[in-house]
Design an enzyme around this catalytic site. Sequence first.
Site, PDB file in Angstrom:
ATOM      1  N   ASP A   1      57.070 -67.805 -66.756  1.00  0.00           N
ATOM      2  CA  ASP A   1      57.032 -67.606 -65.312  1.00  0.00           C
ATOM      3  C   ASP A   1      55.677 -67.035 -64.907  1.00  0.00           C
ATOM      4  OD1 ASP A   1      58.826 -67.102 -62.681  1.00  0.00           O
ATOM      5  OD2 ASP A   1      57.475 -65.404 -62.986  1.00  0.00           O
ATOM      6  N   TYR A  36      49.508 -63.762 -59.349  1.00  0.00           N
ATOM      7  CA  TYR A  36      49.438 -62.973 -60.576  1.00  0.00           C
ATOM      8  C   TYR A  36      48.104 -63.114 -61.313  1.00  0.00           C
ATOM      9  CZ  TYR A  36      54.604 -62.741 -60.400  1.00  0.00           C
ATOM     10  OH  TYR A  36      55.913 -62.546 -60.039  1.00  0.00           O
ATOM     11  N   LYS A  52      54.867 -69.854 -58.385  1.00  0.00           N
ATOM     12  CA  LYS A  52      55.337 -69.484 -57.054  1.00  0.00           C
ATOM     13  C   LYS A  52      54.240 -69.618 -56.005  1.00  0.00           C
ATOM     14  CE  LYS A  52      58.000 -65.874 -59.370  1.00  0.00           C
ATOM     15  NZ  LYS A  52      57.075 -65.615 -60.467  1.00  0.00           N
ATOM     16  N   HIS A  72      57.587 -67.448 -52.914  1.00  0.00           N
ATOM     17  CA  HIS A  72      57.584 -66.127 -53.552  1.00  0.00           C
ATOM     18  C   HIS A  72      58.308 -65.068 -52.717  1.00  0.00           C
ATOM     19  CE1 HIS A  72      55.006 -63.754 -56.665  1.00  0.00           C
ATOM     20  NE2 HIS A  72      56.188 -63.194 -56.501  1.00  0.00           N
TER      21      HIS A  72
END
Length: 354
Positions: free
Chosen positions: A84, A89, A119, A152
């Site tokens: 994931d 990120y 996401k 998200h």
Amino acid sequence: MEDTHVLGSKIVRILYKERMSVECGSENYRDYRKMGCIPEVGLSSGKRSMPVIGMGTAVYPFTRSETMKLAILHAIQIGYKHFDTAAVYDSEQPLGEAIAEALQLGLINSREELFITSKLWCNDAYGDCVRPALEKTLKNLGLEYLDLYLIHWPVSMKPGEYKFPSDKGDIVPMDFKSTWAAMEECQRVGLTRSIGVSNFSCKKLTQLLSTADIPPAVNQVEMHPLWQQKKLREFCAAKGIHVSAYSPLGGKGTPWGTGQVMDCTVLKDIAQARGKTVAQVSLRWVYEQGVSMLVKSFNKERLNENLQILDWSLSKEELHLIGQIPQRRGYPAMEFVSDGGPYKTVEEFWDDEI
């Protein structure tokens, strides 16, 4: 004479496999890749099933690293198939590099063996921005498609630099209809096999479903023994939406986490009595709820430990004790709440599911 690059690649593969054979020879190691025992759950899209235990890659402050890539490689080696990531990120590129190296090293035979989730960040949560954002994600990963693409958060932000937390003045209401229609188009053209959401309440899911042609396959949310999400899980089950848990151990040490899960006396007592760790008890509880989970760790022993929850069960008495734990959401999401924004209170953001 062999090409120097080809010879070098062969040497790298040999050295890597020799190192892994030593590490994997310990009595605590189990080759889950060979055992093939990580269960998978079917999704409403009818596409690739999702492994119920996955590896998260969110490290705060968000940053990529060689440590991250090596941890992902190790995870693939010991049997993890679900990874994931997210645009915000900054972990898409290391994940993509790890996948490419895993193929080169022969740890996997094809990309098809893996389930990759990413996401859509809030800056791109607009109808005309979704596909370009997904195409950028695929470029970062070096992949042709995702297995799952999620919205998200149920908010949009003014277009611009990705950052968390964002300036509260940049938060604006999301147009669910146009954003979700663009997500649906991404699935139709094959850029992602399944689509879903993250951090959506029952009310927000109802709003999205009212105009959706393709229902979300997954809702990824905070879930653990201290925040069991019973109402949301019942709602999602009725709508055919699979619930996936992030921070199943509480996410200690992150802005969205809490240390209360790992410090919970009930979980500690069960762990001691069963000869398990608190983490294993918490993950096993999540698994027994029919929920998949994403656990972030770059520690090799913990990566292995997280998989050791599949060959035992909690007793009825233990499940009852866990069911009595006082409930409290670990992450209230104050970063998305402001007097001038679309959500002025935590209760409004979560639609009283707090």
